[in-house]
Design an enzyme around this catalytic site. Sequence first.
Site, PDB file in Angstrom:
ATOM      1  N   THR A  95       0.838  -1.025   0.383  1.00 19.04           N
ATOM      2  CA  THR A  95      -0.128  -0.040  -0.375  1.00 19.04           C
ATOM      3  C   THR A  95       0.811   1.164   0.195  1.00 19.04           C
ATOM      4  O   THR A  95       1.463   1.928   0.873  1.00 19.04           O
ATOM      5  CB  THR A  95      -0.758  -0.271   1.502  1.00 19.04           C
ATOM      6  OG1 THR A  95      -1.518  -1.471   1.334  1.00 19.04           O
ATOM      7  CG2 THR A  95      -2.107   1.253   1.010  1.00 19.04           C
ATOM      8  N   LYS A 170      -7.142   2.091  -2.925  1.00 19.23           N
ATOM      9  CA  LYS A 170      -6.928   0.631  -1.846  1.00 19.23           C
ATOM     10  C   LYS A 170      -6.793   2.164  -0.155  1.00 19.23           C
ATOM     11  O   LYS A 170      -7.928   1.711   0.654  1.00 19.23           O
ATOM     12  CB  LYS A 170      -5.215   0.432  -1.410  1.00 19.23           C
ATOM     13  CG  LYS A 170      -4.971  -0.173  -0.675  1.00 19.23           C
ATOM     14  CD  LYS A 170      -5.713  -0.394   0.079  1.00 19.23           C
ATOM     15  CE  LYS A 170      -5.113  -1.382   1.006  1.00 19.23           C
ATOM     16  NZ  LYS A 170      -5.474  -2.040   1.757  1.00 19.23           N
ATOM     17  N   LYS A 239      -0.064   5.088   8.816  1.00 17.37           N
ATOM     18  CA  LYS A 239       1.068   6.107   7.219  1.00 17.37           C
ATOM     19  C   LYS A 239      -0.463   5.714   6.090  1.00 17.37           C
ATOM     20  O   LYS A 239      -0.133   6.245   5.188  1.00 17.37           O
ATOM     21  CB  LYS A 239       1.638   4.783   6.893  1.00 17.37           C
ATOM     22  CG  LYS A 239       2.272   4.028   5.514  1.00 17.37           C
ATOM     23  CD  LYS A 239       1.788   3.129   4.381  1.00 17.37           C
ATOM     24  CE  LYS A 239       1.507   1.826   5.087  1.00 17.37           C
ATOM     25  NZ  LYS A 239       0.929   0.890   3.681  1.00 17.37           N
TER      26      LYS A 239
END
Length: 285
Positions: A95, A170, A239
Amino acid sequence: MKIGFIGLGIMGSAMAANLVRGGFEVTVWNRSPEAFKPLAGMGATIALSPCAVAENSDITISMMANPIAVEAVRDGKEGIIAGLSPGKGFIDMSTVDDGTSLETARMADEAGAMFLEAPVAGSRKPAEDATLTIMAAGSRTLYDRSLPILETLGKKILFLGETGNASRMKLANNIVMCGTLTALCEGMRLASSAGLDMAQLLEVLDSGAVSNPMFRLKGPLIASNREFPAAFPLKHMQKDLRLALRLAEDVGQPLFTTATINELFKKALAGGLGDLDFAAVSRVI
Ligand code: NAP
């Protein structure tokens, strides 16, 4: 088909194992060598560098912690790009932000190779059970060629068009998941503070419109507040929040709830909860 797999963390080790079980010839590399053992035992080949993995493979997959980790295995004379050549493919399933994917696509293209970004939804268990949702974007030729690989790793596979779209999708997915989990933590904390039984709140939620597998999985963990073994490490979720907020700035979209939730996750990180599951954010509520 010869497949390379780089990044044998929680997700990568389970995914690489499924590829070996699926009958692919798999070559692996990981920064910390402890991760090699189980895969070597299953028949995977261990390479000396990310470059050597790419040289030995038709398609090289990476599953890294964050954009910095992707750069660490991608760049330089030991990196994946150095091992690519015309006809080969590189799939990054980490990701990351769309900028990182676009740069990887540019570098792969310069080496004459094809690139696909393919981040996943689903945690440790879906990675083990090969029931991940895979969001792919980039080279359609590589996507078509990789389908047997992706189908060995996931149950739902989508092609989203040009490079960058999968990273963006995502991040949109994850702010929904994280917001939902944070709301669950607050609801359970409120119930507890008001003298109610948290298990009963979970029962109420489970019989209504917001019933979902994540609540069933994480709810008892939050109620017990004892251990939070990482399925999805909190530091990785923070993150994702950070990258989603950056994307939101780029496209001029306010994210009121996500911005607040990010502050909560920053507090959890500062409190040393980064390696626990992201449900441990309940401890700072
Ligand atoms: P993880 O267990 O922390 O594994 C991260 C991997 O990145 C490890 O192989 C680690 O190597 C490597 N790495 C980190 N920094 C590096 C560096 N500077 N240089 C080289 N290698 C480095 O993470 P994970 O849970 O498997 O997640 C992997 C990716 O999938 C992340 O992008 C995450 O956001 C995403 N994801 C995770 C989940 C989940 O539920 N866990 C679900 C969907 C998506 P070492 O072994 O040497 O540390």
